[in-house]
Design a protein around this motif. Sequence first.
Motif, mmCIF file in Angstrom:
data_model
loop_
_atom_site.group_PDB
_atom_site.id
_atom_site.type_symbol
_atom_site.label_atom_id
_atom_site.label_comp_id
_atom_site.label_asym_id
_atom_site.label_seq_id
_atom_site.Cartn_x
_atom_site.Cartn_y
_atom_site.Cartn_z
ATOM 1 N N ARG A 168 0.708 -0.986 -0.028
ATOM 2 C CA ARG A 168 0.007 -0.001 0.020
ATOM 3 C C ARG A 168 0.948 1.215 -0.154
ATOM 4 O O ARG A 168 0.442 1.994 -0.585
ATOM 5 N N LEU A 169 1.905 1.301 0.778
ATOM 6 C CA LEU A 169 2.695 2.356 0.860
ATOM 7 C C LEU A 169 3.449 2.542 -0.662
ATOM 8 O O LEU A 169 3.681 3.605 -1.060
ATOM 9 N N GLN A 170 3.903 1.380 -1.222
ATOM 10 C CA GLN A 170 4.779 1.520 -2.291
ATOM 11 C C GLN A 170 3.860 2.134 -3.384
ATOM 12 O O GLN A 170 4.537 2.684 -4.320
ATOM 13 N N LYS A 171 2.623 1.896 -3.529
ATOM 14 C CA LYS A 171 1.816 2.126 -4.595
ATOM 15 C C LYS A 171 1.225 3.676 -4.310
ATOM 16 O O LYS A 171 0.687 4.053 -5.236
ATOM 17 N N ALA A 172 1.388 4.075 -2.975
ATOM 18 C CA ALA A 172 0.628 5.341 -2.707
ATOM 19 C C ALA A 172 1.469 6.546 -3.276
ATOM 20 O O ALA A 172 2.632 6.595 -3.534
ATOM 21 N N SER A 173 0.913 7.630 -3.510
ATOM 22 C CA SER A 173 1.344 8.972 -3.972
ATOM 23 C C SER A 173 2.203 9.377 -2.714
ATOM 24 O O SER A 173 2.279 9.100 -1.513
ATOM 25 N N ILE A 174 3.371 10.306 -3.298
ATOM 26 C CA ILE A 174 4.322 10.974 -2.155
ATOM 27 C C ILE A 174 3.296 11.685 -1.235
ATOM 28 O O ILE A 174 3.794 11.669 -0.068
ATOM 29 N N ALA A 175 2.304 12.240 -1.736
ATOM 30 C CA ALA A 175 1.716 13.122 -1.046
ATOM 31 C C ALA A 175 0.892 12.332 0.131
ATOM 32 O O ALA A 175 0.982 12.644 1.202
ATOM 33 N N ALA A 176 0.411 11.148 -0.268
ATOM 34 C CA ALA A 176 -0.178 10.268 0.821
ATOM 35 C C ALA A 176 0.834 9.719 1.864
ATOM 36 O O ALA A 176 0.452 9.508 3.005
ATOM 37 N N ARG A 177 2.100 9.298 1.351
ATOM 38 C CA ARG A 177 3.053 8.880 2.128
ATOM 39 C C ARG A 177 3.601 9.849 3.125
ATOM 40 O O ARG A 177 3.783 9.603 4.356
ATOM 41 N N VAL A 178 3.593 11.152 3.008
ATOM 42 C CA VAL A 178 3.710 12.087 3.939
ATOM 43 C C VAL A 178 2.943 12.359 5.043
ATOM 44 O O VAL A 178 3.211 13.046 5.799
ATOM 45 N N ARG A 179 1.663 12.040 4.747
ATOM 46 C CA ARG A 179 0.581 12.389 5.749
ATOM 47 C C ARG A 179 0.408 11.055 6.485
ATOM 48 O O ARG A 179 -0.546 10.308 6.601
ATOM 49 N N TYR A 180 1.183 11.229 7.651
ATOM 50 C CA TYR A 180 1.309 10.047 8.342
ATOM 51 C C TYR A 180 1.033 10.395 10.062
ATOM 52 O O TYR A 180 1.254 11.745 9.950
ATOM 53 N N GLU A 181 0.788 9.804 10.845
ATOM 54 C CA GLU A 181 0.424 9.970 12.280
ATOM 55 C C GLU A 181 1.420 8.865 13.107
ATOM 56 O O GLU A 181 1.527 7.776 12.868
ATOM 57 N N ILE A 182 2.150 9.426 13.998
ATOM 58 C CA ILE A 182 2.998 8.528 14.828
ATOM 59 C C ILE A 182 2.118 8.302 16.028
ATOM 60 O O ILE A 182 1.437 9.155 16.620
ATOM 61 N N MET A 183 2.171 7.247 16.148
ATOM 62 C CA MET A 183 1.326 6.457 17.269
ATOM 63 C C MET A 183 2.162 6.034 18.368
ATOM 64 O O MET A 183 3.373 5.570 18.112
ATOM 65 N N PRO A 184 1.618 5.762 19.546
ATOM 66 C CA PRO A 184 2.465 4.951 20.762
ATOM 67 C C PRO A 184 3.245 3.873 20.279
ATOM 68 O O PRO A 184 4.290 3.506 20.593
#
Length: 82
Positions: free
Chosen positions: A42-58
Amino acid sequence: MSNFEIDVGDLRARSVEFTATELVVTLADGRRIATPLAWYPRLQKASIAARVRYEIMPMGIHWPEIDEDLSIAGMLKGRATV
């Protein structure tokens, strides 16, 4: 087969980067984990814009736009999502 136990209390991500072939996570203590991007389709196929929108969780990292969750412990254990 041996058990590989990790104290997840000190495995908080600080930042996420991508190279052409790797996912690179920098931990709060400065260590860097690099895993093959091919492990996470999923990450490999995702756009660069989608990859940089992440949330750091515990316990790891979440990409809401592509519904991907990765645990730091799983990355250290070498667990691909393919």
